[in-house]
Design a protein around this motif. Structure first.
Motif, PDB file in Angstrom:
ATOM      1  N   CYS A 149       0.719  -1.505  -0.087  1.00 20.31           N
ATOM      2  CA  CYS A 149      -0.049  -0.570  -0.150  1.00 20.31           C
ATOM      3  C   CYS A 149       0.420   1.478   0.100  1.00 20.31           C
ATOM      4  O   CYS A 149       1.408   1.166   0.780  1.00 20.31           O
ATOM      5  CB  CYS A 149      -0.917   0.163   0.831  1.00 20.31           C
ATOM      6  N   CYS A 190       0.652   3.087   3.421  1.00 18.86           N
ATOM      7  CA  CYS A 190       0.452   2.906   5.125  1.00 18.86           C
ATOM      8  C   CYS A 190       1.130   1.686   5.041  1.00 18.86           C
ATOM      9  O   CYS A 190       1.561   0.749   5.771  1.00 18.86           O
ATOM     10  CB  CYS A 190      -1.005   2.491   5.478  1.00 18.86           C
ATOM     11  N   CYS A 199      -6.963  -1.600   0.682  1.00 19.54           N
ATOM     12  CA  CYS A 199      -5.686  -1.940   1.342  1.00 19.54           C
ATOM     13  C   CYS A 199      -6.423  -2.688   2.281  1.00 19.54           C
ATOM     14  O   CYS A 199      -6.854  -2.352   3.129  1.00 19.54           O
ATOM     15  CB  CYS A 199      -5.106  -0.640   1.418  1.00 19.54           C
ATOM     16  N   GLY A 205      -4.852  -2.930   5.548  1.00 13.98           N
ATOM     17  CA  GLY A 205      -4.388  -1.943   6.019  1.00 13.98           C
ATOM     18  C   GLY A 205      -5.127  -0.729   6.575  1.00 13.98           C
ATOM     19  O   GLY A 205      -5.880  -0.261   7.918  1.00 13.98           O
ATOM     20  N   CYS A 206      -6.014  -0.299   5.853  1.00 12.98           N
ATOM     21  CA  CYS A 206      -6.536   1.116   5.637  1.00 12.98           C
ATOM     22  C   CYS A 206      -7.392   1.555   4.452  1.00 12.98           C
ATOM     23  O   CYS A 206      -7.417   2.444   4.859  1.00 12.98           O
ATOM     24  CB  CYS A 206      -5.175   2.623   5.382  1.00 12.98           C
ATOM     25  N   SER A 242      -7.039   2.033   1.483  1.00  9.69           N
ATOM     26  CA  SER A 242      -6.725   2.931   0.787  1.00  9.69           C
ATOM     27  C   SER A 242      -6.927   2.346  -0.764  1.00  9.69           C
ATOM     28  O   SER A 242      -6.856   0.721  -0.868  1.00  9.69           O
ATOM     29  CB  SER A 242      -5.584   2.910   0.796  1.00  9.69           C
TER      30      SER A 242
END
Ligand code: ZN
Ligand code: ZN
Length: 302
Positions: free
Chosen positions: A129, A132, A145, A147-148, A150
């Motif tokens: 990503c 992040c 993503c 994690g975030c 995005s």
């Protein structure tokens, strides 16, 4: 005896093994999705977003079917060992307080090492990503993503960001735009070839959108364009056809092009117009098409 039965809740921490590269498999918990992906363990957070549908889940809910089976086996072994030890202790206690009974416990139970009987899967692409730095692997080339969430991640091996920045830096550079159209279509082609291999040894010309559609309709019973609006379909058709005439007819709009894209019939004989905006819209639509294909061809993670 007046003792009440006690039910004890036991909890264990079971660690799920990673693959050799340090990635751990995850499965989306949405009933509609259930798709499989992998995330690099050090980037793993307690809440993850599904890279395919974008929904957030507590990571405890994202165990794959194989991981759940493995965790159950490990837990059963813990319980078995505890249970035998508890029984031995109880008998010992009873025997100690009784003159009539004697009890010699057998050997203490030994915990068996449970080995996972599965391997994490091979996926199409590994992404990092840009927002992040989370590293993850997915089927296909696009994803949120985990994690975030995005959406900033697009074409993987065509290095979308690089292509794009080159075009943005040189807006009049038609050659780079032509290459980018070609890269997008090639990405689609390679992706379809890979998915087709799962189904049948036959293939088709996946540079042609409608040949691809026909192929998967016949062999996978899925209409890869079914979820697109007319406008989205038009964008994708244009990207494919424009790429074709750039390569085969010197970037001039031909009769054949107009037959395929009657919406552009007024443009016959003119130089084809390429744009970054059209390409980006095409890339987003392509994400939907590929998602449809993944769901049909790849088995879900749980
Ligand atoms: Zn999902
Ligand atoms: Zn991210």
């Amino acid at each position: 005896m007046g003792d009440k039965y006690m039910t004890e809740m036991k909890s264990f921490k079971i660690s799920i093994p990673t693959d050799d590269a340090g990635f751990v498999g995850r499965a989306c918990d949405s009933i509609k999705c259930k798709q499989y992906f992998k995330i690099y363990l050090p980037d793993h957070k307690t809440v993850l977003y599904c890279p395919y549908c974008g929904q957030a889940f507590d990571s405890d809910l994202m165990l794959t079917k194989e991981q759940t089976d493995y965790a159950l086996k490990v837990a059963m072994e813990e319980v078995r060992v505890d249970l035998i030890a508890d029984l031995q202790n109880s008998f010992k206690k009873i025997a100690r307080n009784s003159k009539a009974l004697s009890y010699k416990p057998g050997p203490r139970p030994v915990k068996r090492e449970i080995q996972p009987e599965y391997n994490e899967r091979e996926l199409d692409s590994e992404l990092k990503c840009p927002d992040c730095d989370t590293r993850f692997q997915v089927y296909g080339i696009f994803g949120y993503c985990p994690g975030c969430r995005s959406e900033n991640i697009q074409i993987y091996d065509a290095n979308w960001a690089i292509i794009k920045s080159e075009i943005v830096d040189a807006p009049g550079n038609k050659r780079k735009l032509r290459h980018a159209y070609n890269d997008l279509v090639s990405t689609f082609e390679i992706f379809c070839q890979r998915k087709a291999k799962h189904i049948i040894s036959e293939s088709t010309n996946f540079q042609n959108l409608f040949d691809a559609r026909k192929f998967f309709k016949i062999h996978a019973k899925v209409d890869i364009l079914a979820n697109l609006t007319e406008k989205e379909k038009l964008t994708l058709r244009r990207v494919f056809q424009k790429r074709h005439i750039c390569i085969h007819s010197n970037s001039i709009i031909t009769n054949q092009y107009v037959k395929k894209i009657p919406e552009d019939s007024a443009l016959i004989g003119t130089q084809v117009q390429l744009s970054l905006q059209e390409l980006e819209e095409g890339a987003i639509v392509m994400r939907v098409v590929m998602g449809e294909l993944v769901k049909t061809v790849e088995s879900p993670g749980k």
